[in-house]
Design a protein around this motif. Structure first.
Motif, short mmCIF file in Angstrom:
data_model
loop_
_atom_site.label_atom_id
_atom_site.label_comp_id
_atom_site.label_asym_id
_atom_site.label_seq_id
_atom_site.Cartn_x
_atom_site.Cartn_y
_atom_site.Cartn_z
N GLY A 227 10.88 36.58 47.95
CA GLY A 227 10.26 35.26 48.07
C GLY A 227 11.15 34.16 47.53
O GLY A 227 11.23 33.07 48.11
N ALA A 228 11.84 34.44 46.40
CA ALA A 228 12.73 33.43 45.83
C ALA A 228 13.90 33.13 46.75
O ALA A 228 14.27 31.97 46.95
CB ALA A 228 13.23 33.90 44.47
N VAL A 229 14.49 34.18 47.32
CA VAL A 229 15.60 33.96 48.25
C VAL A 229 15.14 33.17 49.46
O VAL A 229 15.81 32.23 49.92
CB VAL A 229 16.20 35.31 48.68
N THR A 230 13.98 33.52 50.00
CA THR A 230 13.44 32.79 51.15
C THR A 230 13.19 31.33 50.81
O THR A 230 13.52 30.42 51.60
CB THR A 230 12.13 33.45 51.61
N ALA A 231 12.62 31.09 49.62
CA ALA A 231 12.33 29.72 49.22
C ALA A 231 13.61 28.90 49.06
O ALA A 231 13.67 27.73 49.46
CB ALA A 231 11.55 29.72 47.91
N LEU A 232 14.65 29.50 48.50
CA LEU A 232 15.92 28.78 48.33
C LEU A 232 16.56 28.47 49.68
O LEU A 232 17.14 27.38 49.86
CB LEU A 232 16.87 29.61 47.48
N VAL A 233 16.45 29.40 50.63
CA VAL A 233 16.99 29.14 51.97
C VAL A 233 16.23 27.99 52.62
O VAL A 233 16.83 27.10 53.23
CB VAL A 233 16.92 30.41 52.83
N VAL A 247 7.42 25.40 42.89
CA VAL A 247 6.70 26.60 43.31
C VAL A 247 7.34 27.84 42.71
O VAL A 247 6.65 28.74 42.21
CB VAL A 247 6.67 26.70 44.85
N ILE A 248 8.68 27.92 42.73
CA ILE A 248 9.36 29.09 42.19
C ILE A 248 9.06 29.26 40.71
O ILE A 248 8.78 30.37 40.23
CB ILE A 248 10.88 28.97 42.42
N LEU A 249 9.08 28.18 39.95
CA LEU A 249 8.93 28.26 38.50
C LEU A 249 7.48 28.34 38.05
O LEU A 249 7.22 28.73 36.90
CB LEU A 249 9.60 27.04 37.86
N LEU A 250 6.54 27.99 38.92
CA LEU A 250 5.14 28.01 38.52
C LEU A 250 4.34 29.08 39.25
O LEU A 250 3.55 29.80 38.62
CB LEU A 250 4.49 26.64 38.77
N GLY A 251 4.50 29.20 40.55
CA GLY A 251 3.59 30.06 41.29
C GLY A 251 4.20 30.94 42.34
O GLY A 251 3.51 31.31 43.30
N LEU A 252 5.46 31.33 42.20
CA LEU A 252 6.06 32.17 43.23
C LEU A 252 5.34 33.50 43.40
O LEU A 252 5.05 33.91 44.54
CB LEU A 252 7.54 32.40 42.93
N PRO A 253 5.01 34.23 42.32
CA PRO A 253 4.24 35.47 42.53
C PRO A 253 2.87 35.22 43.15
O PRO A 253 2.35 36.10 43.85
CB PRO A 253 4.12 36.06 41.12
#
Length: 422
Positions: A227-233, A247-253
């Motif tokens: 999910g993190a890789v997808t979000a960064l892309v 979103v990554i730092l608060l609610g990615l999971p």
């Protein structure tokens, strides 16, 4: 000197110091991640210097604590609401740091007595309780709400109304749930660790429990990494990097584990109303922003974007991979059907955990003289809850199938070698 005697001397001399480092490290890591995420979300610009209080509230909710929303303007105006959501990026960070600190003094030992483990955990729990009181008491603030332009503004001037909306942590509930959260983290840390000692009576269960528990940890972490890789892309190609990092730092999971259950076929019920939203892809917001509660699953999402069917493929690949690794790390005497049962039970419990921590309920209602919303556009609600029975049943079936299928090539790999010892 026996390993047990060495452990006793180390914990006697340095146990409290190590426990303090574990607790402070966990809360500090959670606070930093929460602060960075809120800063990326623009919370640093909140009025009244409330950013530290909002960070404290985020840490409180990350351990399962409760934050109440309230408002007041005398007898002529009021507000009511509540917030139940766990920022799981913050939660996961704290769990990893605290779990690592708990296991560190226990490494390089095969067996530990129950009194030793309970004593070590009790030190951490006592300091955790005291440390958690800090953010629990700090998580409170009151904001003034503008009535805007128009009739409501005139009424406010006429009656001297200055509506206020605030939040405050429920301190007793936060401490209680925070201790339960800590207990869960410590137990899970013992389950997923290969080297942490267990009481002698429990050693016979580690063959069935520990490989499956580690497999579920890898499954959850792998989904977060993907999910993190997808979000960064997406951030690099479509812009809005600040929102993405929030979103990554608060609610990615929250997003990736929800997607994991949906890929298994689970259904969630939800609704988004008003200006509030979920840290989710746009297609999910489209499904949920309706006049009534909507079903969120592969079928309803596919009506908006057919690519969501790839979630099913991704889940199958991930589960087969962790099933293979689980079987490869287990003794060769464990049969394929036993691997299937182990993974089915582990995946069912994992999905249950996701369903419990992934629920969202946020509601805020404002009124003056019985007139709702104050013209501010702040009133609204967000709901997200799983259909639990169906989700758990599907998880069990997925675990049986992928656990058996993943064990077959692993058995061939270790045939004739006796398999790994642990």
């Amino acid at each position: 000197m026996s390993s047990r005697t060495a452990f006793d001397r180390v914990t006697a001399r340095h146990g409290w110091t190590q426990a303090l480092v574990t607790v402070v490290g966990g809360l500090l890591a959670m606070s930093v991640v929460a602060a960075l995420g809120l800063w990326a979300a623009g919370a640093a610009d909140l009025p009244g210097g409330s950013f530290p209080q909002v960070v404290a509230a985020t840490v409180v909710t990350a351990v399962g604590g409760s934050v109440r929303l309230s408002g007041d303007a005398g007898r002529l105006a009021g507000a009511e609401g509540g917030l139940t959501v766990m920022p799981l990026s913050v939660t996961l960070t704290g769990a990893l740091v605290v779990g690592r600190g708990f296991l560190r003094p226990l490494r390089h030992r095969a067996v530990a007595g129950a009194p030793e483990l309970i004593g070590w955990a009790a030190r951490i729990a006592a300091l955790w309780l005291l440390a958690l009181l800090g953010p629990a008491f700090a998580a409170r603030h009151t904001f003034e709400v503008s009535l805007g332009d128009g009739p409501l503004d005139n009424l406010g001037d006429l009656f001297g109304i200055s509506p206020e909306v605030g939040f405050a942590a429920d301190v007793p509930l936060t401490v209680l749930v925070g201790l339960l959260w800590l207990a869960g983290v410590l137990v899970l840390a013992l389950l997923v660790s290969r080297g942490a000692p267990l009481p002698g009576r429990l050693l016979r269960f580690q063959t069935a429990v520990r490989p499956a528990a580690r497999a579920m940890l890898w499954l959850l972490l792998a989904s977060v990494v993907i999910g993190a890789v997808t979000a960064l892309v997406v951030a690099a190609t479509r812009g809005h990097p600040a929102d993405t990092f929030a979103v990554i730092l608060l609610g990615l999971p929250n997003v990736t584990w929800l997607a994991l259950t949906i890929g298994l076929g689970a259904t969630w019920d939800g609704r988004v109303e008003g200006p509030f939203g979920l840290p989710l892809p746009h297609v999910l917001d489209e499904v949920l922003r309706t006049e009534d509660v909507s079903a969120l699953n592969l079928s309803t999402l596919a009506e908006h974007d057919g690519r969501v069917w790839w979630l099913l493929v991704a889940d199958a690949v991930l589960l087969l991979a962790v099933a293979f690794v689980m079987a490869a790390l287990s003794p060769a005497r464990v049969r394929a059907w036993q691997h299937a049962v182990h993974l089915a039970v582990a995946l069912t419990l994992t999905v249950l955990m996701i369903c419990l921590v992934g629920r969202i309920s946020a509601r805020l209602g404002l009124s003056v003289l019985g007139i709702g919303d104050l013209g501010t556009g702040l009133s609204g609600q967000v709901l997200l809850a799983p259909r639990l029975a169906g989700a758990l049943g599907l998880a069990f079936l997925w675990g049986l199938v992928t656990g058996f299928a993943g064990a077959l090539p692993a058995r061939g790999r270790w045939r004739g070698t006796g398999g790994p010892d642990r």
